[in-house]
Design a protein around this motif. Structure first.
Motif, PDB file in Angstrom:
ATOM      1  N   TRP A  29      36.952 -22.416  -4.454  1.00 32.24           N
ATOM      2  CA  TRP A  29      38.641 -22.959  -4.818  1.00 32.24           C
ATOM      3  C   TRP A  29      38.775 -23.470  -3.502  1.00 32.24           C
ATOM      4  N   GLN A  30      38.625 -22.684  -2.227  1.00 33.51           N
ATOM      5  CA  GLN A  30      38.959 -22.584  -0.754  1.00 33.51           C
ATOM      6  C   GLN A  30      38.239 -24.001   0.034  1.00 33.51           C
ATOM      7  N   LEU A 214      40.386 -25.987   8.668  1.00 28.01           N
ATOM      8  CA  LEU A 214      39.478 -25.677   9.297  1.00 28.01           C
ATOM      9  C   LEU A 214      39.349 -24.079   8.248  1.00 28.01           C
ATOM     10  N   ARG A 215      41.061 -23.779   8.447  1.00 24.40           N
ATOM     11  CA  ARG A 215      41.091 -22.596   7.380  1.00 24.40           C
ATOM     12  C   ARG A 215      40.607 -22.593   6.455  1.00 24.40           C
ATOM     13  N   ASN A 216      40.753 -23.574   5.706  1.00 19.52           N
ATOM     14  CA  ASN A 216      40.054 -23.290   4.519  1.00 19.52           C
ATOM     15  C   ASN A 216      38.509 -22.869   4.076  1.00 19.52           C
ATOM     16  N   ILE A 217      38.386 -23.909   5.107  1.00 25.25           N
ATOM     17  CA  ILE A 217      36.508 -24.201   5.339  1.00 25.25           C
ATOM     18  C   ILE A 217      35.370 -22.515   5.329  1.00 25.25           C
ATOM     19  N   ILE A 221      33.835 -20.010   3.729  1.00 20.64           N
ATOM     20  CA  ILE A 221      32.537 -19.172   4.180  1.00 20.64           C
ATOM     21  C   ILE A 221      32.427 -17.727   3.986  1.00 20.64           C
ATOM     22  N   GLU A 222      34.648 -17.188   4.057  1.00 17.75           N
ATOM     23  CA  GLU A 222      33.929 -15.753   4.197  1.00 17.75           C
ATOM     24  C   GLU A 222      33.748 -15.389   3.015  1.00 17.75           C
TER      25      GLU A 222
END
Length: 264
Positions: A29-30, A214-217, A221-222
């Motif tokens: 989703w992110q 950048l925050r979404n990718i 990954i997190e």
């Protein structure tokens, strides 16, 4: 392998599948949100009906998502100062060039102004050789775009050539307040067209920056790291539980009785 799927471990398998599936799903989703934000950087709503720019954004408002690439109508007067060239814009047949940009007031002479991309000129064009913006009130239609936030640096801050169209760079050159956006004119002004200024297009916008979304990718990954960690704990627990059961059965012997070690 059959021991891994025994009845006593069904609860662990169910919990592991739920945790891993949820984390993977959140990561996907992110990731989709990251792709959508990058695609939005180049949104082109050229087929929409133009609306008054003031209906989409106010002088102190952040850039509206619904206004990205939207055709807008602007009525006002060009400022006599603040005209710049924005380099790094590819024109027809891949030619390198620049945007010709001048702020225009949105309303009367004392109203806040919005930078307008008047057109495109080949690289090396001297700003002094281009026509000055017209005086008096003008009406134009263009595409609304947010201020650029690239990583380019201005090699010479004393000239009138900028590497990106950033409102923060333009506000230092004019006395008026500026909107947090700019407008790409659909057609060059008559005087500009007569002087060889070509129309600017949204195809000349820079590619989406590396840090867009950048925050979404990073969140994606997190979540995928969480999924891998959950899978590791799941497999580790099942392995340990299976090994413990094998040891208990080995200690019990073939008939289910404890094994008595023989004398040496």
């Amino acid at each position: 392998m059959a021991r891994w799927w025994s009845m006593r471990l069904w609860g662990a398998h169910l919990l592991g599948l739920v945790c891993v599936s949820a984390a993977v799903g959140m990561g996907v989703w992110q990731y989709d949100a990251w792709q959508a934000r990058r695609a939005a950087e180049r949104a082109d709503l050229t087929h929409a009906e133009p609306v008054a720019m003031t209906d989409l954004i106010g002088p102190d408002d952040p850039f509206p998502t619904a206004g990205l690439g939207r055709p807008v109508e602007v009525r006002g007067s060009f400022l006599p100062e603040g005209t710049v060239l924005v380099s790094g814009r590819t024109g027809a047949k891949g030619a390198d060039g620049s945007w010709l940009v001048t702020p225009i007031t949105v309303g009367d002479a004392s109203a806040p102004a919005v930078p307008v991309v008047r057109g495109w000129v080949p690289a090396g064009t001297d700003l002094t050789a281009l026509p000055a913006p017209p005086t008096g009130e003008v009406d134009l239609v263009g595409w609304l775009q947010p201020t650029e936030a690239g990583s380019g640096t201005d090699a010479d801050r004393d000239d009138d050539v900028l590497p990106e169209l950033r409102i923060a760079d333009l506000v230092q050159r004019v006395d008026q307040d500026l909107y947090g956006a700019y407008v790409v004119a659909e057609e060059p002004l008559a005087a500009d067209a007569a002087a060889g200024v070509d129309g600017a297009t949204l195809d000349q916008l820079p590619e989406a920056g590396r840090f867009t979304g950048l925050r979404n990718i990073l969140y994606a990954i997190e979540w995928w790291v969480f999924a891998a960690f959950a899978a590791f704990l799941w497999l580790r627990y099942v392995r340990d539980a299976t090994s413990e059961r094998d040891l208990e059965e080995a200690d019990a012997g073939p008939a289910g009785e404890p094994v008595v070690p023989s004398d040496p």
